[in-house]
Scaffold this motif. Structure first.
Motif, mmCIF file in Angstrom:
data_model
loop_
_atom_site.group_PDB
_atom_site.id
_atom_site.type_symbol
_atom_site.label_atom_id
_atom_site.label_comp_id
_atom_site.label_asym_id
_atom_site.label_seq_id
_atom_site.Cartn_x
_atom_site.Cartn_y
_atom_site.Cartn_z
ATOM 1 N N ASP A 23 0.815 -1.218 0.000
ATOM 2 C CA ASP A 23 0.000 0.000 0.000
ATOM 3 C C ASP A 23 0.849 1.269 0.000
ATOM 4 O O ASP A 23 0.492 2.262 -0.641
ATOM 5 C CB ASP A 23 -0.927 0.011 1.214
ATOM 6 N N SER A 24 1.969 1.273 0.700
ATOM 7 C CA SER A 24 2.755 2.504 0.841
ATOM 8 C C SER A 24 3.429 2.936 -0.460
ATOM 9 O O SER A 24 3.886 4.079 -0.560
ATOM 10 C CB SER A 24 3.803 2.348 1.937
ATOM 11 N N VAL A 25 3.513 2.047 -1.436
ATOM 12 C CA VAL A 25 4.172 2.411 -2.693
ATOM 13 C C VAL A 25 3.200 2.495 -3.860
ATOM 14 O O VAL A 25 3.604 2.863 -4.973
ATOM 15 C CB VAL A 25 5.321 1.434 -3.038
ATOM 16 N N LYS A 26 1.933 2.168 -3.626
ATOM 17 C CA LYS A 26 0.937 2.250 -4.703
ATOM 18 C C LYS A 26 0.863 3.670 -5.239
ATOM 19 O O LYS A 26 0.821 4.634 -4.489
ATOM 20 C CB LYS A 26 -0.431 1.825 -4.181
ATOM 21 N N GLY A 27 0.859 3.776 -6.565
ATOM 22 C CA GLY A 27 0.810 5.081 -7.205
ATOM 23 C C GLY A 27 2.168 5.749 -7.344
ATOM 24 O O GLY A 27 2.293 6.750 -8.049
ATOM 25 N N ARG A 28 3.194 5.220 -6.675
ATOM 26 C CA ARG A 28 4.543 5.791 -6.776
ATOM 27 C C ARG A 28 5.512 4.860 -7.496
ATOM 28 O O ARG A 28 6.416 5.323 -8.191
ATOM 29 C CB ARG A 28 5.098 6.094 -5.383
ATOM 30 N N PHE A 29 5.349 3.555 -7.303
ATOM 31 C CA PHE A 29 6.272 2.580 -7.886
ATOM 32 C C PHE A 29 5.600 1.851 -9.034
ATOM 33 O O PHE A 29 4.401 1.573 -9.004
ATOM 34 C CB PHE A 29 6.702 1.559 -6.835
ATOM 35 N N ILE A 30 6.402 1.512 -10.031
ATOM 36 C CA ILE A 30 5.934 0.744 -11.174
ATOM 37 C C ILE A 30 6.879 -0.436 -11.371
ATOM 38 O O ILE A 30 8.098 -0.258 -11.402
ATOM 39 C CB ILE A 30 5.916 1.601 -12.451
ATOM 40 N N ILE A 31 6.313 -1.621 -11.505
ATOM 41 C CA ILE A 31 7.130 -2.815 -11.730
ATOM 42 C C ILE A 31 6.894 -3.310 -13.148
ATOM 43 O O ILE A 31 5.773 -3.228 -13.679
ATOM 44 C CB ILE A 31 6.795 -3.912 -10.689
ATOM 45 N N SER A 32 7.954 -3.816 -13.766
ATOM 46 C CA SER A 32 7.849 -4.303 -15.138
ATOM 47 C C SER A 32 8.800 -5.465 -15.332
ATOM 48 O O SER A 32 9.740 -5.643 -14.556
ATOM 49 C CB SER A 32 8.188 -3.186 -16.122
ATOM 50 N N ARG A 33 8.559 -6.272 -16.355
ATOM 51 C CA ARG A 33 9.483 -7.353 -16.688
ATOM 52 C C ARG A 33 9.454 -7.595 -18.183
ATOM 53 O O ARG A 33 8.414 -7.414 -18.827
ATOM 54 C CB ARG A 33 9.162 -8.635 -15.909
ATOM 55 N N ASP A 34 10.596 -8.004 -18.698
ATOM 56 C CA ASP A 34 10.738 -8.366 -20.106
ATOM 57 C C ASP A 34 11.394 -9.733 -20.132
ATOM 58 O O ASP A 34 12.599 -9.853 -19.915
ATOM 59 C CB ASP A 34 11.583 -7.318 -20.836
#
Length: 127
Positions: free
Chosen positions: A63-74
């Motif tokens: 919850d504390s990082v929602k809207g601030r962090f983005i995770i991705s993978r290739d």
């Protein structure tokens, strides 16, 4: 020997952005199931930050990082990223890349469900 390797940590100022990257030696990402980022601050337990499903179509966050962090993978490039925005002092921690080597619970946040880990990269947010 399979290794996950994190990079991108460093010293940043409050409000800055930083991108962490996780790569693998000896194994391609298409052999992993869920992948995740955890972090551990001094004197605290390791905690879940964010995770992403095999195809990248499903992500879930603390919850504390929602809207601030983005995770991705290739999976083709065997790279996982964590884009961290509006960093705050409470984000200071060692950040770990983790990968599930077997199929686990739906949208898990438990460290025990991830069988492969990196050595960590330090992120320090200075005020």
């Amino acid at each position: 020997q399979v290794q996950l390797v994190e990079s991108g940590g460093g010293l940043v100022q409050v409000g800055d952005s930083r991108r962490l990257t996780c790569t693998a030696n000896g194994r391609t990402f298409d052999t992993y199931y869920d992948m995740a980022w955890f972090r551990q601050a001094p004197g605290k337990d390791r905690e879940f930050v964010a995770a992403i499903g095999f195809t990248g179509g499903t992500t879930w966050f603390q919850d504390s990082v929602k809207g601030r962090f983005i995770i991705s993978r290739d999976n083709r490039k065997s790279i996982m990223g964590l884009e961290m925005n509006n960093l705050q002092p409470d984000d200071t921690a060692v950040y770990y890349c983790a990968a599930a080597t077997s199929l686990g619970p739906y949208e898990t946040t438990r460290a025990a469900d991830f069988g492969a880990w990196g050595q960590g990269t330090q992120v320090t947010v200075s005020s």
